[in-house]
Design a protein around this motif. Structure first.
Motif, short mmCIF file in Angstrom:
data_model
loop_
_atom_site.label_atom_id
_atom_site.label_comp_id
_atom_site.label_asym_id
_atom_site.label_seq_id
_atom_site.Cartn_x
_atom_site.Cartn_y
_atom_site.Cartn_z
N GLU A 191 4.85 19.39 8.33
CA GLU A 191 4.19 18.10 8.10
C GLU A 191 5.23 17.03 7.74
O GLU A 191 5.94 17.15 6.74
CB GLU A 191 3.18 18.22 6.96
CG GLU A 191 2.42 16.96 6.62
CD GLU A 191 1.25 16.68 7.54
OE1 GLU A 191 1.10 15.52 7.97
OE2 GLU A 191 0.48 17.63 7.82
N PHE A 192 5.30 15.97 8.56
CA PHE A 192 6.24 14.89 8.31
C PHE A 192 5.51 13.70 7.68
O PHE A 192 4.57 13.15 8.26
CB PHE A 192 6.92 14.46 9.61
CG PHE A 192 7.85 15.50 10.15
CD1 PHE A 192 9.12 15.66 9.61
CD2 PHE A 192 7.46 16.34 11.18
CE1 PHE A 192 9.98 16.64 10.09
CE2 PHE A 192 8.32 17.32 11.68
CZ PHE A 192 9.58 17.46 11.12
N GLY A 193 5.97 13.31 6.49
CA GLY A 193 5.34 12.22 5.77
C GLY A 193 5.56 10.88 6.45
O GLY A 193 6.60 10.64 7.07
N THR A 194 4.55 10.00 6.32
CA THR A 194 4.68 8.65 6.87
C THR A 194 4.39 7.61 5.77
O THR A 194 5.23 7.38 4.92
CB THR A 194 3.78 8.45 8.10
OG1 THR A 194 2.40 8.69 7.75
CG2 THR A 194 4.18 9.39 9.23
N LEU A 195 3.20 7.04 5.76
CA LEU A 195 2.95 5.88 4.92
C LEU A 195 2.03 6.15 3.74
O LEU A 195 1.54 5.20 3.12
CB LEU A 195 2.37 4.74 5.78
CG LEU A 195 3.27 4.31 6.95
CD1 LEU A 195 2.57 3.26 7.80
CD2 LEU A 195 4.61 3.79 6.46
N GLY A 196 1.77 7.41 3.41
CA GLY A 196 1.03 7.72 2.21
C GLY A 196 -0.44 7.99 2.43
O GLY A 196 -1.04 7.58 3.43
N THR A 197 -1.04 8.69 1.46
CA THR A 197 -2.43 9.12 1.58
C THR A 197 -3.41 7.96 1.57
O THR A 197 -4.38 7.96 2.34
CB THR A 197 -2.77 10.09 0.42
OG1 THR A 197 -1.87 11.21 0.47
CG2 THR A 197 -4.20 10.59 0.55
N ASP A 198 -3.18 6.95 0.73
CA ASP A 198 -4.10 5.81 0.69
C ASP A 198 -4.14 5.10 2.03
O ASP A 198 -5.21 4.73 2.53
CB ASP A 198 -3.70 4.83 -0.41
CG ASP A 198 -3.99 5.36 -1.81
OD1 ASP A 198 -4.76 6.35 -1.92
OD2 ASP A 198 -3.46 4.80 -2.78
N SER A 199 -2.96 4.92 2.64
CA SER A 199 -2.91 4.30 3.96
C SER A 199 -3.60 5.17 4.99
O SER A 199 -4.35 4.68 5.84
CB SER A 199 -1.45 4.07 4.37
OG SER A 199 -1.36 3.66 5.72
N LEU A 200 -3.40 6.48 4.90
CA LEU A 200 -4.02 7.42 5.82
C LEU A 200 -5.53 7.29 5.79
O LEU A 200 -6.18 7.13 6.84
CB LEU A 200 -3.61 8.85 5.46
CG LEU A 200 -4.36 10.00 6.12
CD1 LEU A 200 -4.12 10.00 7.62
CD2 LEU A 200 -3.97 11.33 5.52
N PHE A 201 -6.12 7.33 4.61
CA PHE A 201 -7.58 7.28 4.51
C PHE A 201 -8.11 5.92 4.97
O PHE A 201 -9.16 5.84 5.61
CB PHE A 201 -8.01 7.56 3.07
CG PHE A 201 -7.84 9.00 2.65
CD1 PHE A 201 -7.46 9.98 3.56
CD2 PHE A 201 -8.04 9.39 1.34
CE1 PHE A 201 -7.29 11.30 3.17
CE2 PHE A 201 -7.89 10.71 0.93
CZ PHE A 201 -7.51 11.67 1.86
#
Length: 368
Positions: free
Chosen positions: A293-303
């Protein structure tokens, strides 16, 4: 083999512009390969131009197999395509060699419709990575999602965010993420919907497992994803039961930094219906399945991005983005364009693939 010297061969053109270019680049790279290989594509019955490409490289009777999977979550396929293309190019140029008793199974664009349409789900709205449950039994429940669901439907964005924030503060971040993303089977229009029956992608996986008799071989399976975790970091996530032999194998091969959602040591939380579980059924303790799993812009942005995307495709939602606008936001979140992120993806993927080959050969140097 030096990881640094391998990084010097990195070329950004292995990151495709879209799904169709990804398929073309993958096909070209496979055709250039001199190693013994054969290909089998799986097409969507109602969308013939969309296909999941698969290839077996190496001896047919190899007792050990490394499986690379990309595009389980559609739009996350850009990085996975790049990883598979890079692997094919390394094999072609001799920078990477298959051990004589080992084969490579490439599964490219497992969810082709999602990839082509900039979505995580498939054409039925199914999250492929929540679809691996026993549909002959009562469907699993996610009580947290049932409580969260009405809040997600609040039209006024400010009111919705306040309500979700209040829910998150009350239950805690981990329980909030389980509620939101852990998988649900009650709301077909909602996020992380696991479906009411096996998906196209699940049938592909089960067909490959049975067709290649993978239950009779030692396996290292790496499923490439993007979106969770620190920006540019590639976490090896292991969803085998925490006390299982396969966790011990994963830690031996990939090191003690393997994230274990069951133990709360991962950027991911425990989930229902994972693709992993379909592979767990055919694995012994000497095999393992991991998510890279490669991180990008964070969980808040994801949701937030997933909420806007769902509204765009649902229709009838006031002030919703167009599908094109939502797709552009999805791609921006799951496929960052900067060279530093892309270099980090390829560098880390090469490490993990090399560790998997060494593990299968019994030469792992990672700590137990």
């Amino acid at each position: 083999m030096s990881y640094i010297s391998l990084l010097q061969a990195f070329s950004e053109d292995i990151f495709p512009k879209d799904y169709r270019q990804a398929c073309d680049l993958w096909q070209e790279a496979l055709h250039r390969l001199s190693a013994t290989h054969h290909q089998n594509d799986f097409t969507l019955d109602h969308v013939q131009e969309l296909r999941c490409q698969t290839a077996w490289v190496g001896p047919d009777a190899a007792p050990k197999v490394l499986v690379l999977i990309s595009g389980t979550h559609g739009v996350e396929g850009y990085a996975g395509s790049a990883v598979e293309l890079d692997c094919l190019r390394q094999l072609d140029t001799g920078l990477l060699h298959l051990p004589p008793d080992t084969a490579l199974l490439l599964i490219h664009a497992l969810n082709p419709w999602g990839y082509a349409n900039y979505r995580r789900c498939d054409d039925q709205g199914i999250d492929v990575n929540r679809n691996f449950i026993d549909f002959t039994q009562p469907l699993p429940e996610n009580p947290g999602y049932l409580e969260l669901q009405p809040l997600l439907g609040i039209v006024d964005s400010a009111v919705r965010e306040r309500a979700i924030h209040s829910f998150r503060n009350r239950v805690g971040q981990r329980e909030y993420e389980i509620a939101y993303s852990g998988g649900q089977y009650a709301d077909p229009d909602g996020p992380f919907y696991g479906g009411s029956g096996p998906s196209f992608s699940r049938e592909v996986i089960e067909g490959l497992i049975n067709g290649f008799r993978l239950s009779e071989r030692q396996l290292a399976v790496i499923d490439v994803h993007t979106g969770l975790g620190p920006y540019g970091y590639g976490e090896v996530i292991c969803d085998h039961p925490a006390d299982s032999g396969s966790v011990r194998t994963a830690r031996q091969w990939f090191g003690p930094g393997c994230g274990l959602p069951d133990r709360g040591t991962s950027c991911s939380v425990p989930k229902l219906g994972l693709l992993d579980y379909g592979w767990h059924k055919v694995m012994g303790s000497e095999s393992c399945f991991v998510t890279l799993e490669f991180g990008t812009l964070g969980t808040d942005s994801l949701f937030a991005v997933l909420h806007d995307e769902a509204c765009a495709w649902r229709g009838g939602v006031p002030d919703a983005l167009s599908k094109d606008e939502a797709g552009a936001r999805m791609e921006a979140h799951f496929n960052p364009q900067d060279i530093g992120w892309r270099e980090a993806v390829i560098f880390r993927a090469r490490q993990v693939i090399q560790q998997a080959f060494q593990g299968l050969s019994g030469n792992s140097g990672a700590a137990k």
